[in-house]
Design a protein around this motif. Structure first.
Motif, mmCIF file in Angstrom:
data_model
loop_
_atom_site.group_PDB
_atom_site.id
_atom_site.type_symbol
_atom_site.label_atom_id
_atom_site.label_comp_id
_atom_site.label_asym_id
_atom_site.label_seq_id
_atom_site.Cartn_x
_atom_site.Cartn_y
_atom_site.Cartn_z
ATOM 1 N N THR A 8 -5.595 9.824 -2.146
ATOM 2 C CA THR A 8 -5.793 8.547 -2.841
ATOM 3 C C THR A 8 -4.763 7.546 -2.359
ATOM 4 N N ILE A 9 -5.246 6.393 -1.950
ATOM 5 C CA ILE A 9 -4.411 5.307 -1.441
ATOM 6 C C ILE A 9 -4.359 4.213 -2.494
ATOM 7 N N GLN A 10 -3.163 3.703 -2.731
ATOM 8 C CA GLN A 10 -2.990 2.662 -3.748
ATOM 9 C C GLN A 10 -2.735 1.311 -3.088
ATOM 10 N N CYS A 11 -3.228 0.281 -3.716
ATOM 11 C CA CYS A 11 -3.027 -1.084 -3.236
ATOM 12 C C CYS A 11 -2.641 -1.973 -4.403
ATOM 13 N N GLN A 12 -1.556 -2.698 -4.201
ATOM 14 C CA GLN A 12 -1.060 -3.611 -5.234
ATOM 15 C C GLN A 12 -0.943 -5.011 -4.630
ATOM 16 N N VAL A 13 -1.508 -6.004 -5.312
ATOM 17 C CA VAL A 13 -1.370 -7.390 -4.854
ATOM 18 C C VAL A 13 -0.493 -8.142 -5.840
ATOM 19 N N ASP A 14 0.041 -9.283 -5.384
ATOM 20 C CA ASP A 14 1.047 -9.960 -6.195
ATOM 21 C C ASP A 14 0.477 -11.044 -7.099
ATOM 22 N N SER A 15 -0.820 -11.236 -7.070
ATOM 23 C CA SER A 15 -1.397 -12.253 -7.944
ATOM 24 C C SER A 15 -2.753 -11.772 -8.436
ATOM 25 N N GLN A 16 -3.215 -12.377 -9.471
ATOM 26 C CA GLN A 16 -4.500 -11.962 -10.030
ATOM 27 C C GLN A 16 -5.618 -12.582 -9.212
ATOM 28 N N VAL A 17 -6.222 -11.752 -8.407
ATOM 29 C CA VAL A 17 -7.252 -12.223 -7.483
ATOM 30 C C VAL A 17 -8.613 -11.699 -7.925
ATOM 31 N N GLN A 51 0.841 -1.190 0.000
ATOM 32 C CA GLN A 51 0.000 0.000 0.000
ATOM 33 C C GLN A 51 0.877 1.241 0.000
ATOM 34 N N LYS A 52 0.388 2.266 -0.707
ATOM 35 C CA LYS A 52 1.071 3.556 -0.704
ATOM 36 C C LYS A 52 0.046 4.664 -0.574
ATOM 37 N N PRO A 53 0.287 5.700 0.214
ATOM 38 C CA PRO A 53 1.429 5.836 1.125
ATOM 39 C C PRO A 53 1.214 4.997 2.380
ATOM 40 N N SER A 54 2.262 4.837 3.159
ATOM 41 C CA SER A 54 2.123 4.111 4.417
ATOM 42 C C SER A 54 1.469 4.988 5.475
ATOM 43 N N ARG A 55 1.676 6.283 5.357
ATOM 44 C CA ARG A 55 1.024 7.225 6.268
ATOM 45 C C ARG A 55 0.998 8.609 5.627
ATOM 46 N N ASP A 56 0.091 9.437 6.075
ATOM 47 C CA ASP A 56 0.028 10.800 5.585
ATOM 48 C C ASP A 56 -0.703 11.672 6.597
#
Lengths: 112, 114
Positions: free
Chosen positions: B20-29, B6-11
């Motif tokens: 706006t918070i971003q979330c990236q996962v490592d597999s296609q879920v 997740q980005k950012p970790s804090r603000d």
């Protein structure tokens, strides 16, 4: 809405002691999950339970899914300082496609 | 287990602005979710992020306040709009592993609104 009752709210124990916490609900859940959350971190999955009556261990942790599918407990044996944190139970309702209902958490403190 | 970032970790943000918070996962879920954890509280589901369609919001959460995007299977964003101090929380994304019927969480984004 659906709620999970988690107890105790907090525990302050001596290192080496065993710990027990539990969750109950008025609703039936398909899956019970137990998480641990350290300060500043996201919850980390400890144990997942899928079948009524299921008893599962993960190292010093043991969890059971109640026969009625409405409750679960988590035991920690021989606690150590790194067990400190907040433990959450979470239930997944049948047909909810992954939506979780969380308990309010049990805050564990361990005195060396 | 899953790897979720997740980005950012804090603000720390000013009242009335948006983050706006971003979330990236490592597999296609198939399933991704956004949760809110208010200070000292448990986790509450905000919405299910649906790929290619509008998110499904839980009671008490609306799209105007928490718009969510999910352009593909491994990425999602949550925007906290027109922020007030009451929005100060940890926001967490999660993915549901359909093969094991378990859910994994990202590290969270700690938001403070002044």
């Amino acid at each position: 809405g659906q709620q999970l009752n988690q107890s105790p709210q907090s525990m302050f124990i001596q290192e080496g002691e065993d710990v027990s916490m539990n969750c109950t609900s008025s609703s039936i859940f398909n899956t019970w999950l137990w998480y641990k959350q350290d300060p500043g971190e996201g919850p980390v999955l400890l144990i997942a339970l899928y079948k009524a009556g299921e008893l599962t261990s993960n190292g010093r942790l043991t969890a059971q899914f109640g026969i009625t599918r409405k409750d679960s407990f988590l035991n920690i044996s021989a606690s150590i300082p790194s067990d400190v944190g907040i433990y959450f139970c979470a239930g997944q309702v049948s047909g909810s496609q992954g939506n979780l209902i969380f308990g309010k958490g049990t805050k564990l403190s361990v005195k060396p | 287990s899953a790897v979720i970032s997740q980005k950012p970790s804090r603000d720390i943000c000013q009242r009335g602005t948006s983050l706006t918070i971003q979330c990236q996962v490592d597999s296609q879920v198939t399933m991704m979710f956004w949760y809110r954890q208010q200070p000292g509280q448990s986790l509450t589901l905000i919405a299910t992020a649906n790929q290619g369609s509008e998110a499904t919001y839980e009671s008490g959460f609306v799209i105007d306040k928490f718009p969510i995007s999910r352009p593909n299977l491994t990425f999602s964003t949550l925007t906290v709009s027109n922020m007030s101090p009451e929005d100060s929380s940890i926001y967490l994304c999660s993915e549901w592993d359909i093969t094991t019927d378990t859910q994994y969480f990202g590290p969270g984004t700690r938001l403070t609104v002044l």
